[in-house]
Design an enzyme around this catalytic site. Structure first.
Site, PDB file in Angstrom:
ATOM      1  N   TRP A   1      19.184  62.962  19.186  1.00  0.00           N
ATOM      2  CA  TRP A   1      20.436  63.705  19.025  1.00  0.00           C
ATOM      3  C   TRP A   1      20.465  64.912  19.951  1.00  0.00           C
ATOM      4  O   TRP A   1      21.516  65.261  20.508  1.00  0.00           O
ATOM      5  CB  TRP A   1      20.584  64.167  17.574  1.00  0.00           C
ATOM      6  CG  TRP A   1      21.802  64.996  17.303  1.00  0.00           C
ATOM      7  CD1 TRP A   1      23.037  64.543  16.946  1.00  0.00           C
ATOM      8  CD2 TRP A   1      21.918  66.424  17.379  1.00  0.00           C
ATOM      9  NE1 TRP A   1      23.912  65.586  16.790  1.00  0.00           N
ATOM     10  CE2 TRP A   1      23.250  66.762  17.056  1.00  0.00           C
ATOM     11  CE3 TRP A   1      21.031  67.441  17.692  1.00  0.00           C
ATOM     12  CZ2 TRP A   1      23.708  68.069  17.029  1.00  0.00           C
ATOM     13  CZ3 TRP A   1      21.482  68.748  17.673  1.00  0.00           C
ATOM     14  CH2 TRP A   1      22.796  69.064  17.344  1.00  0.00           C
ATOM     15  N   HIS A   2      19.310  65.546  20.154  1.00  0.00           N
ATOM     16  CA  HIS A   2      19.262  66.740  20.986  1.00  0.00           C
ATOM     17  C   HIS A   2      19.440  66.425  22.466  1.00  0.00           C
ATOM     18  O   HIS A   2      19.871  67.305  23.222  1.00  0.00           O
ATOM     19  CB  HIS A   2      17.941  67.486  20.777  1.00  0.00           C
ATOM     20  CG  HIS A   2      17.900  68.286  19.513  1.00  0.00           C
ATOM     21  ND1 HIS A   2      17.579  67.739  18.289  1.00  0.00           N
ATOM     22  CD2 HIS A   2      18.144  69.603  19.277  1.00  0.00           C
ATOM     23  CE1 HIS A   2      17.629  68.676  17.357  1.00  0.00           C
ATOM     24  NE2 HIS A   2      17.978  69.813  17.923  1.00  0.00           N
ATOM     25  N   GLY A   3      19.106  65.242  22.893  1.00  0.00           N
ATOM     26  CA  GLY A   3      19.301  64.944  24.305  1.00  0.00           C
ATOM     27  C   GLY A   3      18.777  63.574  24.680  1.00  0.00           C
ATOM     28  O   GLY A   3      17.834  63.054  24.064  1.00  0.00           O
TER      29      GLY A   3
ATOM     30  N   SER B   1      16.576  62.540  15.354  1.00  0.00           N
ATOM     31  CA  SER B   1      16.900  63.952  15.571  1.00  0.00           C
ATOM     32  C   SER B   1      16.568  64.364  17.003  1.00  0.00           C
ATOM     33  O   SER B   1      17.337  65.084  17.647  1.00  0.00           O
ATOM     34  CB  SER B   1      16.131  64.823  14.578  1.00  0.00           C
ATOM     35  OG  SER B   1      16.320  66.199  14.854  1.00  0.00           O
TER      36      SER B   1
ATOM     37  N   PHE C   1      23.935  70.065  23.928  1.00  0.00           N
ATOM     38  CA  PHE C   1      23.732  68.985  22.968  1.00  0.00           C
ATOM     39  C   PHE C   1      25.034  68.568  22.306  1.00  0.00           C
ATOM     40  O   PHE C   1      25.068  67.620  21.559  1.00  0.00           O
ATOM     41  CB  PHE C   1      22.707  69.407  21.904  1.00  0.00           C
ATOM     42  CG  PHE C   1      21.429  69.918  22.482  1.00  0.00           C
ATOM     43  CD1 PHE C   1      20.852  69.287  23.560  1.00  0.00           C
ATOM     44  CD2 PHE C   1      20.829  71.055  21.980  1.00  0.00           C
ATOM     45  CE1 PHE C   1      19.674  69.784  24.127  1.00  0.00           C
ATOM     46  CE2 PHE C   1      19.647  71.548  22.520  1.00  0.00           C
ATOM     47  CZ  PHE C   1      19.078  70.905  23.593  1.00  0.00           C
TER      48      PHE C   1
END
Length: 490
Positions: free
Chosen positions: A324-326, A321, A490
């Site tokens: 996934w954000h960066g 996770s 994102f």
């Protein structure tokens, strides 16, 4: 095109007018064209990437629907996953893993070649629509959802403009049936949608963008502001900035969809009222956390396995996770912190219950929950440091200096320090504080009673005075410089 831009202010009414003016059979085509126009307003060429994802997953889903077993469908599942996640890797993560490999090779004194650096601009919303389309493919593969046979309808599911670039991440089983229905003009629903859009705009331009005036100077140059009080203030400001920004976007997306006759799932539910980190993740970015639960955590075994493995599953999900954000170590640490919080929360549950019995908190549930809310808020706010910091060096500097300088400050000195820092921003900070207070008050009230039910009980004049008041707050206190939403990166 931003929701808080003049461009959207013209675009949306035109789309709504045409949508209800056209015969029902043409409305889907209108929404699809509008969605692609909306997306192409950022960078037209990346609409080809969106279209390629749509074509591939439509055909993969269609082919799987013709095959009787999961084993027979598996090649099409793999084709979709490799193509979607591979595209996401190339555009978002290639350079990050390249640099990590080079650094690791250097540390181990291994001859690792540098390799090329890809100068690709990250397509806006690619993480969101990729996950939405992948969720559809997995549902079809597992037999939970029938493949959509109408290509235009599936294309609209992937590209529907209100939630295309920052969610919520919707499921095919929820949205595709809505695209098959006719939606008539409904005054009550449209007013409700416009009201939700206005509330989201308030949270963005009055709360989030005002708080950014305090957050950005500190987080962009933390070594120029090493005083603990300022770092704590900026961290708290960002805690509310990101909520106002992201939940504001979600409110506008849900409101815009509601005006057009569609319902999105709730994505936020007063997350800072959570009394534990697991509860926080049931209230924050609900569509993403439920996506990871259903498509990553449960397939890994979830909590049905041995405790050590279940803890590993939690950590893995939150590390993914974070990534996934960066593509940055700061996001990995942010995700890892939340994974660690959840592991410790699960492991320590019996100990917490025992302590509650020994201290008498078990007999005072209100006090116990209040303490839980304070502790959870502190843990979440601390983790936001890594989310917001530009790099790990800045994040660690801020973390080390959060408590520095407090012992040398008395009340008057602390006040002077904060006022000296904010002398250029005093009106903005006062407005932001007012906005945060109003936002929390309204959303707390909404959690106790349905806004729809409360408004329905009010006289017509009272309702419209309230709408006018909100509009004036937005017009006079909002910052209208087309500031992008945080989650667009994102």
């Amino acid at each position: 095109m931003l929701f808080n831009s003049l461009h959207f202010l013209v675009f949306f009414p035109v789309v709504v007018g045409l949508y209800y003016g056209l015969p029902p059979r043409w409305r889907g085509a209108l929404l699809l064209l509008a969605s692609y126009y909306f997306y192409m307003s950022w960078r037209a060429v990346y609409a080809l990437l969106l279209l390629a994802t749509t074509v591939l997953d439509y055909y993969s889903g269609y082919r799987m629907s013709q095959l009787p077993t999961r084993r027979a469908r598996r090649p099409w599942l793999y084709l979709s996953l490799v193509s979607n996640l591979g595209t996401l890797f190339v555009f978002k993560y290639f350079n990050f893993f390249r640099d990590a490999a080079v650094q690791l090779g250097s540390a181990l004194q291994l001859p690792v070649g540098a390799g090329p650096v890809l100068g690709l601009l990250l397509p806006v919303g690619v993480s969101f629509y990729t996950f939405q389309s992948v969720g559809y493919i997995i549902d079809v593969y597992q037999g939970r959802l029938a493949a959509e046979r109408n290509f235009g309808r599936f294309a609209l599911f992937v590209a529907f403009f209100p939630q295309l670039v920052a969610g919520p991440i919707e499921r095919g089983g929820h949205m595709l049936p809505q695209f098959r229905r006719e939606h008539s003009f409904d005054y009550v629903r449209i007013v409700s949608g416009l009201r939700l859009m206005a509330w989201g705009l308030f949270k963005k331009v009055v709360v989030a963008d005002r708080l950014a005036l305090l957050v950005n100077p500190v987080f962009n140059n933390p070594r120029q502001h090493p005083e603990g009080p300022l770092l704590v203030l900026a961290t708290l400001a960002f805690t509310f900035q990101i909520y106002g920004d992201f939940s504001g976007y979600t409110d506008m997306a849900r409101g815009a969809a509601r005006v057009l006759g569609f319902d999105f799932n709730l994505n936020f539910r007063q997350p800072y009222q959570s009394a534990s980190v697991p509860e926080f993740w049931r209230r924050w970015h609900i569509s993403l956390s439920s996506w990871f639960r259903d498509y990553v955590y449960i397939p890994l075994g979830g909590s049905r396995v041995a405790p050590a493995r279940a803890y590993g599953n939690l950590l893995a999900v939150f590390l993914i996770s974070g990534l996934w954000h960066g593509a940055n170590w700061t996001f990995l640490v942010w995700g890892g912190l939340h994974g660690l919080y959840l592991v410790l929360s699960t492991w320590a549950r019996p100990l917490r219950e025992r302590l509650a019995q020994l201290t008498g908190l078990a007999a005072h549930p209100g006090l116990r929950r209040g303490l839980g809310v304070l502790v959870t808020f502190g843990l979440v706010a601390y983790a936001w440091i890594f989310f917001r910091a530009n790099n790990m060096g800045d994040a660690l500097f801020i973390s080390r200096h959060l408590f520095s300088g407090w012992h040398n400050l008395h009340g008057r000195q602390l006040t002077t320090l904060l006022l000296d820092f904010s002398q250029h921003y005093r009106p903005e900070l006062a407005v932001a504080a007012l906005g945060v207070g109003l936002m929390l008050l309204v959303e707390y009230a909404a959690s106790r009673r349905s806004p729809q039910a409360w408004l329905a009980a009010q006289p017509f004049a009272t309702r419209w005075v309230g709408y006018a008041g909100l509009a004036l707050l937005i017009l006079y206190l909002g910052i209208f410089n087309s500031t992008s939403f945080i989650y667009f990166q994102f």
